[in-house]
Motif scaffolding. Structure first.
Motif, PDB file in Angstrom:
ATOM      1  N   ARG A 167     -34.767 -11.246  56.438  1.00  8.49           N
ATOM      2  CA  ARG A 167     -34.005 -11.701  57.598  1.00  8.49           C
ATOM      3  C   ARG A 167     -34.770 -12.806  58.328  1.00  8.49           C
ATOM      4  O   ARG A 167     -34.167 -13.649  59.004  1.00  8.49           O
ATOM      5  CB  ARG A 167     -33.752 -10.526  58.546  1.00  8.49           C
ATOM      6  N   VAL A 168     -36.077 -12.808  58.190  1.00  6.23           N
ATOM      7  CA  VAL A 168     -36.909 -13.852  58.794  1.00  6.23           C
ATOM      8  C   VAL A 168     -36.940 -15.080  57.890  1.00  6.23           C
ATOM      9  O   VAL A 168     -36.650 -16.198  58.315  1.00  6.23           O
ATOM     10  CB  VAL A 168     -38.349 -13.341  59.030  1.00  6.23           C
ATOM     11  N   LEU A 169     -37.273 -14.868  56.628  1.00  4.21           N
ATOM     12  CA  LEU A 169     -37.347 -15.958  55.655  1.00  4.21           C
ATOM     13  C   LEU A 169     -37.339 -15.344  54.256  1.00  4.21           C
ATOM     14  O   LEU A 169     -38.096 -14.416  53.990  1.00  4.21           O
ATOM     15  CB  LEU A 169     -38.624 -16.779  55.872  1.00  4.21           C
ATOM     16  N   ARG A 170     -36.496 -15.857  53.382  1.00  6.11           N
ATOM     17  CA  ARG A 170     -36.387 -15.288  52.045  1.00  6.11           C
ATOM     18  C   ARG A 170     -37.550 -15.738  51.156  1.00  6.11           C
ATOM     19  O   ARG A 170     -38.150 -16.790  51.379  1.00  6.11           O
ATOM     20  CB  ARG A 170     -35.054 -15.688  51.410  1.00  6.11           C
ATOM     21  N   ASP A 171     -37.832 -14.955  50.142  1.00  2.67           N
ATOM     22  CA  ASP A 171     -38.916 -15.274  49.210  1.00  2.67           C
ATOM     23  C   ASP A 171     -38.718 -16.652  48.586  1.00  2.67           C
ATOM     24  O   ASP A 171     -39.665 -17.439  48.475  1.00  2.67           O
ATOM     25  CB  ASP A 171     -38.991 -14.227  48.089  1.00  2.67           C
ATOM     26  N   GLU A 172     -37.487 -16.939  48.170  1.00  2.00           N
ATOM     27  CA  GLU A 172     -37.186 -18.215  47.526  1.00  2.00           C
ATOM     28  C   GLU A 172     -37.527 -19.389  48.445  1.00  2.00           C
ATOM     29  O   GLU A 172     -38.085 -20.407  48.002  1.00  2.00           O
ATOM     30  CB  GLU A 172     -35.703 -18.254  47.155  1.00  2.00           C
ATOM     31  N   ALA A 173     -37.207 -19.240  49.724  1.00  3.16           N
ATOM     32  CA  ALA A 173     -37.488 -20.316  50.680  1.00  3.16           C
ATOM     33  C   ALA A 173     -38.993 -20.506  50.853  1.00  3.16           C
ATOM     34  O   ALA A 173     -39.485 -21.638  50.927  1.00  3.16           O
ATOM     35  CB  ALA A 173     -36.839 -19.995  52.025  1.00  3.16           C
ATOM     36  N   MET A 174     -39.744 -19.400  50.897  1.00  2.00           N
ATOM     37  CA  MET A 174     -41.194 -19.518  51.094  1.00  2.00           C
ATOM     38  C   MET A 174     -41.868 -20.210  49.919  1.00  2.00           C
ATOM     39  O   MET A 174     -42.764 -21.045  50.110  1.00  2.00           O
ATOM     40  CB  MET A 174     -41.807 -18.144  51.332  1.00  2.00           C
ATOM     41  N   THR A 175     -41.477 -19.878  48.692  1.00  2.00           N
ATOM     42  CA  THR A 175     -42.089 -20.535  47.537  1.00  2.00           C
ATOM     43  C   THR A 175     -41.699 -22.009  47.482  1.00  2.00           C
ATOM     44  O   THR A 175     -42.507 -22.858  47.090  1.00  2.00           O
ATOM     45  CB  THR A 175     -41.673 -19.835  46.226  1.00  2.00           C
ATOM     46  N   ASP A 176     -40.475 -22.310  47.902  1.00  2.00           N
ATOM     47  CA  ASP A 176     -40.011 -23.699  47.938  1.00  2.00           C
ATOM     48  C   ASP A 176     -40.802 -24.492  48.978  1.00  2.00           C
ATOM     49  O   ASP A 176     -41.247 -25.622  48.719  1.00  2.00           O
ATOM     50  CB  ASP A 176     -38.521 -23.715  48.278  1.00  2.00           C
ATOM     51  N   ILE A 177     -40.995 -23.891  50.127  1.00  3.58           N
ATOM     52  CA  ILE A 177     -41.775 -24.542  51.193  1.00  3.58           C
ATOM     53  C   ILE A 177     -43.209 -24.783  50.733  1.00  3.58           C
ATOM     54  O   ILE A 177     -43.776 -25.867  50.924  1.00  3.58           O
ATOM     55  CB  ILE A 177     -41.762 -23.680  52.469  1.00  3.58           C
ATOM     56  N   ALA A 178     -43.805 -23.769  50.113  1.00  2.07           N
ATOM     57  CA  ALA A 178     -45.195 -23.887  49.651  1.00  2.07           C
ATOM     58  C   ALA A 178     -45.341 -24.995  48.620  1.00  2.07           C
ATOM     59  O   ALA A 178     -46.326 -25.740  48.622  1.00  2.07           O
ATOM     60  CB  ALA A 178     -45.664 -22.555  49.073  1.00  2.07           C
ATOM     61  N   ALA A 179     -44.346 -25.152  47.748  1.00  2.67           N
ATOM     62  CA  ALA A 179     -44.419 -26.156  46.683  1.00  2.67           C
ATOM     63  C   ALA A 179     -44.244 -27.580  47.203  1.00  2.67           C
ATOM     64  O   ALA A 179     -44.826 -28.518  46.654  1.00  2.67           O
ATOM     65  CB  ALA A 179     -43.360 -25.856  45.616  1.00  2.67           C
TER      66      ALA A 179
END
Length: 316
Positions: A167-179
């Motif tokens: 609900r805060v941030l999805r896993d997919e979004a975090m890996t995308d941001i990190a990349a």
């Protein structure tokens, strides 16, 4: 719940027990998890409560009330019946499963899983290690460091808001941001994975701040890449054979594959005979692990027998 003389029965106990740990600082023991017991008794991987009730109790549970708003009062008769069915049917499900375990002499197979459920560290996770639960293909240590810091922030933010992590941030979004290492809110929202996220300007600025702080860290503080996690060249077919063996042995013994070995366990065994995985210990080794090593070293073979498979011992 704290009385150790009273057995507590749950279905998929982990999230329920987590509530007791965080709100009451106790772990109900002893525990019997009907979902795990069902896996041992051949009901498949992570069987749902409604399917278990239908199979063992021959009762139907109306799933339409699963996501009802339980905070609204008064509850109507249909809601009360639904809530009560969790208790009354669960007792009978336990009785049926316990009888099956006793007959099959598999009660001890649950011990390891129940030990995990009753261990405090299971429920008190270090936010700085939460990134390890996220599957990613990131191969740069800086990107892993950004993922680690974002995951730690998300963990604390979710706790503060009392909402699920995604609900805060999805896993997919975090890996995308990190990349992609966005340097501004505009860059952040330009990412494809962020198009569906509902985070405001304040959260976006916080995420950018986490990235900037992480980029300032020395390389020595980045997570190390896990070399050799993938199966080496030439070992892929061995891993595929082990997966077939796992399916065969689980079907022969009427037990869920998920309970015996994971895909990571299979890869670890393919790489290393002494891999520290559950599949090479206790009853799992007897059921599958030793056969896996023997198959890997040519002491055992898989053969087709019409539409079925069988194991053949190879003489030295």
């Amino acid at each position: 719940m704290a009385d150790k003389k009273v057995l507590k029965v749950f279905h998929a106990a982990r999230q329920d027990v987590e509530i007791f740990v965080h709100l009451g600082d106790i772990i109900p023991t002893p525990i019997f998890d009907t979902q795990v017991a069902a896996m041992v008794c051949g009901f498949g991987d992570s069987v749902g409560y409604d399917k278990l009730v239908a199979s063992l109790v021959n009762e139907h549970i109306d799933k339409s009330l699963r996501f009802t708003d339980w905070s609204r009062r008064p509850l109507n008769a249909k809601q009360l019946d639904y809530a009560l069915s969790d208790v009354t049917h669960l007792r009978v499900v336990y009785e049926k499963l316990a009888a099956k375990l006793d007959k099959n002499q598999r009660a001890s197979w649950l011990d390891e899983e129940m030990a995990v459920l009753t261990t405090p560290s299971t429920y008190k996770q270090d936010p700085n290690l939460s990134w390890r639960r996220i599957k990613s293909r990131l191969r740069k240590t800086l990107h892993l460091a950004i993922l680690r810091e974002l995951a730690a922030w998300r963990e604390l933010e979710a706790q503060a808001r009392n909402v699920p992590r995604n609900r805060v941030l999805r896993d997919e979004a975090m890996t995308d941001i990190a990349a992609h290492e966005p340097s501004s809110a505009n860059d952040l929202f330009a990412l494809r994975s962020m198009a569906r996220e509902k985070c405001g300007k304040a959260v976006a600025e916080t995420i950018i701040g986490v990235i900037e702080k992480t980029k300032a860290l020395p390389a020595s503080e980045h997570p190390k890449l896990e070399h050799g996690r993938n199966v080496p060249n030439g070992m892929g077919p061995a891993g595929d054979l082990l997966k077939v063996l796992l399916k065969l042995r689980c079907e022969q013994n009427n037990v869920a594959q998920k309970l015996v070995a994971s895909a990571d366990d299979i890869d670890a065994i393919a790489r290393n005979d002494d891999a520290d995985v559950p599949a090479l210990h206790g009853w799992r080794r007897e059921l599958f692990g030793q056969d896996a090593l023997d198959l890997k070293h040519g002491k055992l073979a898989l053969a087709a027998d019409g539409s079925a498979l069988k194991l053949i011992k190879i003489k030295p």
